[in-house]
Design a protein around this motif. Structure first.
Motif, PDB file in Angstrom:
ATOM      1  N   GLU A  27       2.010  -6.174  -6.791  1.00 58.14           N
ATOM      2  CA  GLU A  27       1.769  -7.608  -6.817  1.00 58.14           C
ATOM      3  C   GLU A  27       2.927  -8.382  -6.188  1.00 58.14           C
ATOM      4  O   GLU A  27       2.714  -9.275  -5.391  1.00 58.14           O
ATOM      5  CB  GLU A  27       1.547  -8.057  -8.269  1.00 58.14           C
ATOM      6  N   ASN A  30       3.216  -7.352  -2.435  1.00 54.55           N
ATOM      7  CA  ASN A  30       1.935  -7.329  -1.736  1.00 54.55           C
ATOM      8  C   ASN A  30       1.724  -5.998  -1.018  1.00 54.55           C
ATOM      9  O   ASN A  30       1.258  -5.937   0.114  1.00 54.55           O
ATOM     10  CB  ASN A  30       1.809  -8.507  -0.774  1.00 54.55           C
ATOM     11  N   ARG A  48      -3.475 -11.295  -0.233  1.00 52.00           N
ATOM     12  CA  ARG A  48      -3.178 -10.832  -1.584  1.00 52.00           C
ATOM     13  C   ARG A  48      -4.466 -10.521  -2.337  1.00 52.00           C
ATOM     14  O   ARG A  48      -5.231 -11.422  -2.637  1.00 52.00           O
ATOM     15  CB  ARG A  48      -2.385 -11.886  -2.357  1.00 52.00           C
ATOM     16  N   TYR A  50      -4.730  -9.261  -5.405  1.00 50.84           N
ATOM     17  CA  TYR A  50      -4.543  -9.156  -6.846  1.00 50.84           C
ATOM     18  C   TYR A  50      -4.439 -10.524  -7.480  1.00 50.84           C
ATOM     19  O   TYR A  50      -3.801 -11.426  -6.954  1.00 50.84           O
ATOM     20  CB  TYR A  50      -3.280  -8.343  -7.174  1.00 50.84           C
ATOM     21  N   TYR A  90      -1.336 -16.219   4.670  1.00 51.63           N
ATOM     22  CA  TYR A  90      -2.237 -15.541   3.745  1.00 51.63           C
ATOM     23  C   TYR A  90      -2.998 -16.605   2.974  1.00 51.63           C
ATOM     24  O   TYR A  90      -2.822 -17.803   3.213  1.00 51.63           O
ATOM     25  CB  TYR A  90      -1.495 -14.597   2.792  1.00 51.63           C
TER      26      TYR A  90
END
Length: 199
Positions: A27, A30, A48, A50, A90
């Motif tokens: 996490e 990444n 990402r 998660y 992102y």
């Protein structure tokens, strides 16, 4: 000291990497879980996958996620659609701001203490420019009549209804900037801020 010993044991292959620590590493950095376990595939994921609280893999739904642009406002000058010309670093799925248009960092101190250098702001495009919350912070993008300025400022009402006052929240940056409302090509209200470790 115990944490250092545990890390040393893992590094020296005397102890396996536990599930909880693996999840934290994945996490925080990444990391691609497949790469972490097999050494194959992409090391760092571009998106990402998660969720912060559960660390459970999710399908990335850009309709629910908001793009993060790691750009300075000066880099956005001169573009009619200031975010349309940039590629997001992102996407962020953070429920309080999932209705926003974009995240971007604040650079400089003109909006301190409201926004500190390095904080991330969540902005939402204003579709009805006749409804402005006076005294609130906005991201303002202008055309050549206001020098193509892209800035974050507090907005205040002007005596002339065709104009608007832009003001820094930092008293060290004195003086108002007055522009014609017609020179505004994009207007975004700042709904909130987060720090980088919340991304």
């Amino acid at each position: 000291m115990k944490a250092f010993n545990n890390g040393s044991s893992i590094e020296n292959n005397k102890r396996n990497l536990g599930k909880r620590l693996a999840k934290d590493i994945i996490e925080y950095y990444n990391i691609n879980p497949a790469y972490l376990h097999t050494g194959k595939g992409e090391k760092v994921l571009k998106v990402r996958p998660y969720h912060k609280k559960t660390f459970q893999p999710q399908t990335v739904d850009h309709a629910e996620s908001v793009p993060f642009f790691d750009v300075k406002l000066t880099q956005l000058q001169g573009f009619p659609d200031i975010f349309g010309e940039s590629t997001p670093e992102y996407y962020v799925n953070y429920r309080p701001f999932n209705d926003c248009t974009a995240y971007l960092p604040i650079y400089g101190d003109s909006m301190y203490p409201r926004f500190a250098n390095g904080e991330i702001i969540a902005v939402k495009e204003v579709t009805n420019r006749d409804v402005i919350l006076w005294g609130e912070a906005y991201l303002v993008a202008t055309d050549e009549r206001a020098n193509g300025m892209v800035t974050v400022k507090l907005l205040y009402q002007h005596d002339d209804a065709s104009k608007i006052i832009l003001r820094a929240s930092n008293p060290a940056y004195g003086g108002d900037t007055v522009i014609d409302k017609a020179s505004i090509i994009r207007l975004y209200i700042i709904k909130g801020k987060i720090t980088r470790n919340q991304l």
